[in-house]
Design a protein around this motif. Structure first.
Motif, mmCIF file in Angstrom:
data_model
loop_
_atom_site.group_PDB
_atom_site.id
_atom_site.type_symbol
_atom_site.label_atom_id
_atom_site.label_comp_id
_atom_site.label_asym_id
_atom_site.label_seq_id
_atom_site.Cartn_x
_atom_site.Cartn_y
_atom_site.Cartn_z
ATOM 1 N N ASN A 44 39.789 44.066 47.864
ATOM 2 C CA ASN A 44 40.382 42.958 48.647
ATOM 3 C C ASN A 44 39.481 41.942 48.879
ATOM 4 O O ASN A 44 38.286 42.111 48.868
ATOM 5 C CB ASN A 44 40.275 43.840 50.306
ATOM 6 C CG ASN A 44 41.730 44.557 50.619
ATOM 7 O OD1 ASN A 44 41.705 45.852 50.365
ATOM 8 N ND2 ASN A 44 42.785 43.853 50.863
ATOM 9 N N GLU A 45 40.161 40.707 48.901
ATOM 10 C CA GLU A 45 39.142 39.469 48.723
ATOM 11 C C GLU A 45 39.860 38.670 49.920
ATOM 12 O O GLU A 45 41.074 38.319 49.650
ATOM 13 C CB GLU A 45 39.393 38.927 47.376
ATOM 14 C CG GLU A 45 38.508 37.666 47.177
ATOM 15 C CD GLU A 45 36.922 38.204 47.190
ATOM 16 O OE1 GLU A 45 36.066 37.129 47.664
ATOM 17 O OE2 GLU A 45 36.659 39.055 46.792
ATOM 18 N N ASN A 46 39.086 38.373 50.854
ATOM 19 C CA ASN A 46 39.922 37.578 52.149
ATOM 20 C C ASN A 46 41.151 37.798 52.375
ATOM 21 O O ASN A 46 42.185 37.217 52.514
ATOM 22 C CB ASN A 46 39.866 35.945 51.604
ATOM 23 C CG ASN A 46 38.652 35.279 51.140
ATOM 24 O OD1 ASN A 46 37.674 35.736 51.876
ATOM 25 N ND2 ASN A 46 38.623 34.592 50.037
ATOM 26 N N SER A 47 41.433 39.346 52.570
ATOM 27 C CA SER A 47 42.587 39.892 53.189
ATOM 28 C C SER A 47 43.610 39.807 52.053
ATOM 29 O O SER A 47 44.797 40.311 52.824
ATOM 30 C CB SER A 47 43.145 39.125 54.683
ATOM 31 O OG SER A 47 41.974 39.446 55.444
ATOM 32 N N LYS A 48 43.158 39.773 50.824
ATOM 33 C CA LYS A 48 44.349 39.642 49.933
ATOM 34 C C LYS A 48 44.009 40.725 48.786
ATOM 35 O O LYS A 48 42.893 40.755 48.413
ATOM 36 C CB LYS A 48 44.636 38.490 49.139
ATOM 37 C CG LYS A 48 45.400 37.157 50.224
ATOM 38 C CD LYS A 48 45.697 36.371 49.428
ATOM 39 C CE LYS A 48 47.049 36.311 48.850
ATOM 40 N NZ LYS A 48 47.731 35.394 47.820
ATOM 41 N N LEU A 49 44.858 41.149 48.157
ATOM 42 C CA LEU A 49 44.530 42.130 47.109
ATOM 43 C C LEU A 49 44.418 41.404 45.884
ATOM 44 O O LEU A 49 45.407 40.636 45.555
ATOM 45 C CB LEU A 49 45.909 43.161 46.841
ATOM 46 C CG LEU A 49 46.111 44.334 48.108
ATOM 47 C CD1 LEU A 49 47.506 45.060 47.982
ATOM 48 C CD2 LEU A 49 45.154 45.311 48.110
ATOM 49 N N GLN A 50 43.401 42.019 45.188
ATOM 50 C CA GLN A 50 43.303 41.263 43.666
ATOM 51 C C GLN A 50 42.966 42.274 42.780
ATOM 52 O O GLN A 50 42.339 43.410 42.817
ATOM 53 C CB GLN A 50 42.089 40.155 43.898
ATOM 54 C CG GLN A 50 42.318 39.053 44.544
ATOM 55 C CD GLN A 50 41.129 37.989 44.500
ATOM 56 O OE1 GLN A 50 40.111 38.357 43.874
ATOM 57 N NE2 GLN A 50 41.409 36.883 44.863
ATOM 58 N N ILE A 51 43.479 41.960 41.602
ATOM 59 C CA ILE A 51 43.258 43.074 40.405
ATOM 60 C C ILE A 51 41.934 42.669 39.544
ATOM 61 O O ILE A 51 41.696 41.421 39.516
ATOM 62 C CB ILE A 51 44.510 42.899 39.360
ATOM 63 C CG1 ILE A 51 45.757 43.492 40.291
ATOM 64 C CG2 ILE A 51 44.256 43.723 38.345
ATOM 65 C CD1 ILE A 51 46.827 42.766 39.400
#
Length: 211
Positions: A192-199
């Motif tokens: 999670n990065e800034n409330s967004k999912l990242q791969i």
């Protein structure tokens, strides 16, 4: 605007291109502007040439369930034009962008020229392959593998879509998706990065899952 820059028109001669210019509207749109509404009658082919767009359904609470994301250069929802049926979903811009609106009835005159039909067929087949993949995943794989394959095959969509939209596409409960994503975080595949999912590591998926 040079229409030859876009796949739909690249093999047409100058005479045809000059005629097509007369039936094309260049539409500059802002983020979240509506391209078309569900149940609207289709009059135009929509060719996205700048920016990004989403096709979605809205539930009775107003939540968006995203069906497909589009990047340039691509046709959006061309099937309703050919079937002469209302749009089955809404379309809105995900960013500022530009769409070419092509008067479909007049454009039919050019569809036997310069492999235009083949280009449209190719566009439709790509969408069918995308949807068929989702359907096959739902039938064959367990929940965890289904999520892993979706991440591996659609990394941009995974990072762009909200979790409830991913759950809807994969036909699983949002709470089940959330629980499984915690495991993917533990495995070092996503974060999670800034409330967004990242791969973090896409290839790591193949170390743990096979299909």
């Amino acid at each position: 605007m040079n229409l030859k820059n876009y796949f739909l028109f690249k093999n047409l001669d100058d005479k045809d291109l000059n005629e097509i210019q007369k039936i094309v509207i260049i539409k500059k749109l802002k983020k979240n502007d509506i391209v078309f509404y569900e149940k609207e009658e289709p009059k135009y082919l929509h060719l996205l040439i700048e920016g990004s767009a989403r096709v979605y359904k809205a539930d009775n609470k107003g939540n968006e369930l995203i069906i497909h994301k589009f990047k340039p250069v691509s046709l959006i929802a061309e099937l309703p034009n050919f079937e002469n049926i209302p749009y089955p979903a809404n379309c809105a811009m995900d960013s500022d962008g530009v769409i070419l609106k092509i008067e479909f009835e007049k454009f039919k005159n050019f569809m036997q020229k310069g492999d235009v039909c083949m280009q449209i067929m190719s566009s439709l087949l790509r969408k069918m392959k995308y949807l068929d993949g989702i359907i096959q995943n739902n039938l064959i794989f367990d929940t965890e593998t289904k999520i892993a394959k979706f991440i591996y095959d659609n990394p941009e969509a995974f990072e762009d879509l909200k979790q409830h939209s991913i759950a809807a596409l994969l036909n699983i409960k949002p709470e089940t998706l959330s629980r499984k994503l915690k495991k993917f975080k533990t495995l070092g595949i996503i974060k999670n990065e800034n409330s967004k999912l990242q791969i973090i590591n896409l290839e790591k998926i193949k170390e743990y899952y096979s299909w």
